[in-house]
Design a protein around this motif. Structure first.
Motif, PDB file in Angstrom:
ATOM      1  N   ASP A   1     -18.117   3.822  13.078  1.00 10.32           N
ATOM      2  CA  ASP A   1     -17.898   3.781  11.641  1.00 10.32           C
ATOM      3  C   ASP A   1     -16.413   3.880  11.317  1.00 10.32           C
ATOM      4  O   ASP A   1     -15.903   3.167  10.438  1.00 10.32           O
TER       5      ASP A   1
ATOM      6  N   ARG B   1     -14.060   1.126   9.312  1.00  8.91           N
ATOM      7  CA  ARG B   1     -13.290   1.486   8.112  1.00  8.91           C
ATOM      8  C   ARG B   1     -11.809   1.176   8.301  1.00  8.91           C
ATOM      9  O   ARG B   1     -11.138   0.710   7.372  1.00  8.91           O
TER      10      ARG B   1
ATOM     11  N   ASP C   1     -13.168  10.414  15.776  1.00 13.55           N
ATOM     12  CA  ASP C   1     -13.602  10.492  14.381  1.00 13.55           C
ATOM     13  C   ASP C   1     -12.443  10.644  13.404  1.00 13.55           C
ATOM     14  O   ASP C   1     -12.654  10.818  12.199  1.00 13.55           O
TER      15      ASP C   1
ATOM     16  N   PHE D   1     -10.477   6.174   2.552  1.00 13.72           N
ATOM     17  CA  PHE D   1     -10.915   7.372   3.267  1.00 13.72           C
ATOM     18  C   PHE D   1     -10.933   8.588   2.343  1.00 13.72           C
ATOM     19  O   PHE D   1     -10.111   8.681   1.428  1.00 13.72           O
ATOM     20  N   PRO D   2     -11.830   9.551   2.608  1.00 16.09           N
ATOM     21  CA  PRO D   2     -11.914  10.736   1.748  1.00 16.09           C
ATOM     22  C   PRO D   2     -10.830  11.758   2.015  1.00 16.09           C
ATOM     23  O   PRO D   2     -10.529  12.588   1.166  1.00 16.09           O
ATOM     24  N   SER D   3     -10.232  11.725   3.214  1.00 19.40           N
ATOM     25  CA  SER D   3      -9.216  12.701   3.584  1.00 19.40           C
ATOM     26  C   SER D   3      -8.043  11.994   4.253  1.00 19.40           C
ATOM     27  O   SER D   3      -8.217  11.307   5.250  1.00 19.40           O
TER      28      SER D   3
ATOM     29  N   THR E   1      -9.592  10.913   8.180  1.00 17.16           N
ATOM     30  CA  THR E   1     -10.859  11.371   8.733  1.00 17.16           C
ATOM     31  C   THR E   1     -11.957  10.462   8.224  1.00 17.16           C
ATOM     32  O   THR E   1     -11.938  10.049   7.055  1.00 17.16           O
ATOM     33  N   ASP E   2     -12.911  10.134   9.063  1.00 14.48           N
ATOM     34  CA  ASP E   2     -13.949   9.178   8.716  1.00 14.48           C
ATOM     35  C   ASP E   2     -14.803   9.671   7.552  1.00 14.48           C
ATOM     36  O   ASP E   2     -15.029  10.867   7.378  1.00 14.48           O
ATOM     37  N   GLY E   3     -15.285   8.725   6.768  1.00 15.57           N
ATOM     38  CA  GLY E   3     -16.175   9.025   5.656  1.00 15.57           C
ATOM     39  C   GLY E   3     -15.913   8.070   4.512  1.00 15.57           C
ATOM     40  O   GLY E   3     -14.862   7.422   4.451  1.00 15.57           O
ATOM     41  N   PRO E   4     -16.863   7.944   3.567  1.00 14.49           N
ATOM     42  CA  PRO E   4     -16.674   7.041   2.433  1.00 14.49           C
ATOM     43  C   PRO E   4     -15.617   7.561   1.480  1.00 14.49           C
ATOM     44  O   PRO E   4     -15.503   8.766   1.235  1.00 14.49           O
TER      45      PRO E   4
END
Length: 236
Positions: free
Chosen positions: A73, A77, A108, A147-149, A161-164
């Motif tokens: 993931d 991204r 990650d 990215f959220p962070s 850092t991974d994430g929507p």
């Protein structure tokens, strides 16, 4: 708008694809497929080796060209982000040809140090961690878009850092938005307590009627800051 002429057909296709990816990001559903790379096979949840991000060669900081492990993931991204960054850069720049950085052992998170593009026959840094300039803030904006962070590290590296992507009001996001308002948009009085009003003024200048603290407003603010910082738009 400060247009840069002589864009190629492939560059135009890249822009169309990135605009679509940006729209999906604003809706909370960005997705992208990376360009072919030499990737190893791995079990679900284990980092998978890649030597490229999108079409750009990966240079692991302190090592050089290498295959490094990424969670699937995160790698997707990063590929979507890199296409987005390129599509919003000056048309006289090539798509990124090298990305220098360091993934974590778990694959990650990733720390970006350098982005290299071509200007004519020569390689140039579109982003360099140690160079604190408009391109640095612009690239930080592009990462916040995906990215959220996004953390600034000593030396100027940017760790994602991974994430929507989403607006969370974190200290990292507030610090970035405040700096962008001051250094890119010219609102010298912007501070961590009143940055939101200044950011909404920036959005209005860019033609958006949205609150920066909303999902669509954050996506629009980060994209506009990217384009302003790289000189693709002036928003006069």
């Amino acid at each position: 708008m400060n247009a840069h002429p002589h864009s190629s057909l492939s560059r135009r296709r890249l822009l169309v694809g990135a605009v679509a990816a940006s729209a999906l990001t604003a809706a909370g559903a960005t997705a992208a497929t990376a360009a072919p790379s030499t990737a190893s096979t791995g079990i679900a949840g284990a980092p998978v080796g890649h030597d490229r991000i999108a079409a750009a060669r990966l240079l692991v900081t302190g090592v050089g060209p290498a295959t490094a492990g990424f969670q699937a993931d995160l790698h997707e991204r990063l590929a979507a982000w890199l296409v987005f960054w390129s599509a919003n850069s000056p048309r006289s720049w090539s798509a990124p040809v090298e990305v220098a950085g360091t993934p974590t052992a778990a694959g990650d998170a990733f720390t970006l140090h350098t982005l290299r593009i071509r200007r004519g026959e020569h390689l140039a840094d579109g982003f360099a961690a140690a160079r604190r300039d408009a391109a640095h803030l612009a690239t930080e904006a592009s990462l916040h878009h995906h990215f959220p962070s996004v953390r600034r590290l000593p030396g100027g590296g940017l760790r994602v850092t991974d994430g929507p992507a989403a607006f969370t009001g974190s200290a990292e996001q507030v610090a970035f938005a405040t700096a962008a308002c001051r250094e890119l948009w010219g609102f010298a009085a912007a501070g961590v307590t009143d940055w939101r009003g200044h950011a909404n003024r920036a959005l209005a200048r860019a033609g958006h009627r949205a609150d920066v603290a909303s999902r669509s407003g954050w996506a629009a603010f980060t994209r506009a800051s990217l384009r302003l910082g790289l000189g693709t738009e002036s928003y006069q």
